[in-house]
Write an enzyme that holds these catalytic residues in place. Structure first.
Site, PDB file in Angstrom:
ATOM      1  N   ASP A  77       0.859  -1.171   0.000  1.00  0.00           N
ATOM      2  CA  ASP A  77       0.000   0.000   0.000  1.00  0.00           C
ATOM      3  C   ASP A  77       0.907   1.238   0.000  1.00  0.00           C
ATOM      4  OD1 ASP A  77      -2.385   1.639   0.489  1.00  0.00           O
ATOM      5  OD2 ASP A  77      -1.575   1.854   2.517  1.00  0.00           O
ATOM      6  N   ASP A 125      -0.161   5.166   0.888  1.00  0.00           N
ATOM      7  CA  ASP A 125      -0.355   6.154   1.947  1.00  0.00           C
ATOM      8  C   ASP A 125      -0.383   5.496   3.321  1.00  0.00           C
ATOM      9  OD1 ASP A 125      -0.718   8.586   0.286  1.00  0.00           O
ATOM     10  OD2 ASP A 125      -2.382   7.423  -0.517  1.00  0.00           O
ATOM     11  N   GLY A 135      -5.505   2.701  -3.405  1.00  0.00           N
ATOM     12  CA  GLY A 135      -6.768   3.270  -3.847  1.00  0.00           C
ATOM     13  C   GLY A 135      -6.566   4.416  -4.817  1.00  0.00           C
TER      14      GLY A 135
END
Length: 273
Positions: free
Chosen positions: A9, A11, A44
């Site tokens: 991931d 952030d 995302g």
């Protein structure tokens, strides 16, 4: 176990709070790739908001991949080719707009290389800061969204968004994937689209088994890949319920948590440090 892939991931995981990668973490990931381990970014974020980080880590040179939009798109970093793509119809986006109005929360989506909102708000500006995409304020969200979109986000303070998440997960069950990526971002993608599902799709033609994958994340949209991977890792700054479902808990994003994992489970195993 000899791991062949590390999935990260961005952030609050790979990136520090100032949106940079520490030298220790960068060096560890470059060493892993030089030893033949694939490094994949899963976020995302839209593809545009991931490319600079991919270039910094030389994913194009090592022939790796991006899982963008929470897994709605898989991008080959070397060729820039889309290997996988899932979208929401305009009608679904319009339905989500109506639900956002009913629940009193904001909503955004993406059109070309811009963030589309009907009403400007602080959370859309945060998304703009994270992705590098400009915010385009339109007179009518529905009139602006006439083609399929990759995903939509509902926006509100954390306490209220938790309530909306629970309500809409029940209401949209079997229709859409609904999950929070940040306390104030509630994401909607096509049913079955998650980071874990896209990771499963990615590794099969590469001949990599789930048990040969390390997945590292900090939030609820990371949970599917954390549970899918042979070694699912939660950051030290992750919520406790994410940590409870992980195989290993590392240090926070401000304490080189990713580097700790790569050094311990990859580089040491390969006798590189």
């Amino acid at each position: 176990m000899s791991y062949k892939m590390i999935v990260l991931d961005l952030d609050d995981t790979l990136l520090r709070d100032d949106q940079t990668i520490s030298e220790r973490t960068k060096n560890a990931l470059l060493m892993a790739q030089e030893a033949g381990v694939k490094v994949v970014l899963a976020s995302g974020r839209p593809t545009f908001g991931m490319r600079g980080i991919a270039i910094e880590l030389k994913l194009d040179q090592f022939g790796s991949y991006l899982l963008a939009f929470n897994g709605s798109k898989i991008i080959d970093c070397k060729t820039d080719e889309e290997k996988y793509s899932r979208t929401l119809s305009p009608e679904t986006a319009h339905k989500l707009y109506d639900l956002s109005k009913r629940e009193g929360v904001g909503i955004l989506t993406y059109k070309e290389d811009a963030i589309i909102v009907e009403e400007p708000n602080e959370f859309a500006e945060i998304e703009s800061m994270l992705t590098g995409l400009p915010v385009e304020v339109v007179p009518s969200f529905k009139e602006a969204v006439t083609e399929p979109v990759v995903k939509a986000l509902m926006l509100k303070e954390a306490d209220r968004l938790v309530e909306v998440e629970k309500k809409l997960q029940g209401e949209l069950e079997g229709e859409l994937s609904v999950m929070r990526s940040k306390p104030y971002f509630l994401e909607f993608t096509e049913q079955g689209v998650t980071k874990g599902a896209s990771l499963d799709y990615l590794i099969k033609p590469l001949g990599i088994r789930p048990e040969e994958v390390i997945a590292i994340g900090d939030s609820y949209n990371d949970l599917t890949m954390i549970e899918f991977a042979g070694l699912g890792v939660a950051m030290g700054n992750a919520p406790q319920d994410i940590k409870d479902k992980s195989d290993y808990i590392t240090a926070s994003n401000m304490e080189d948590g990713v580097a700790e994992v790569v050094e311990k489970f990859v580089l040491k195993e390969l006798s590189l440090i």
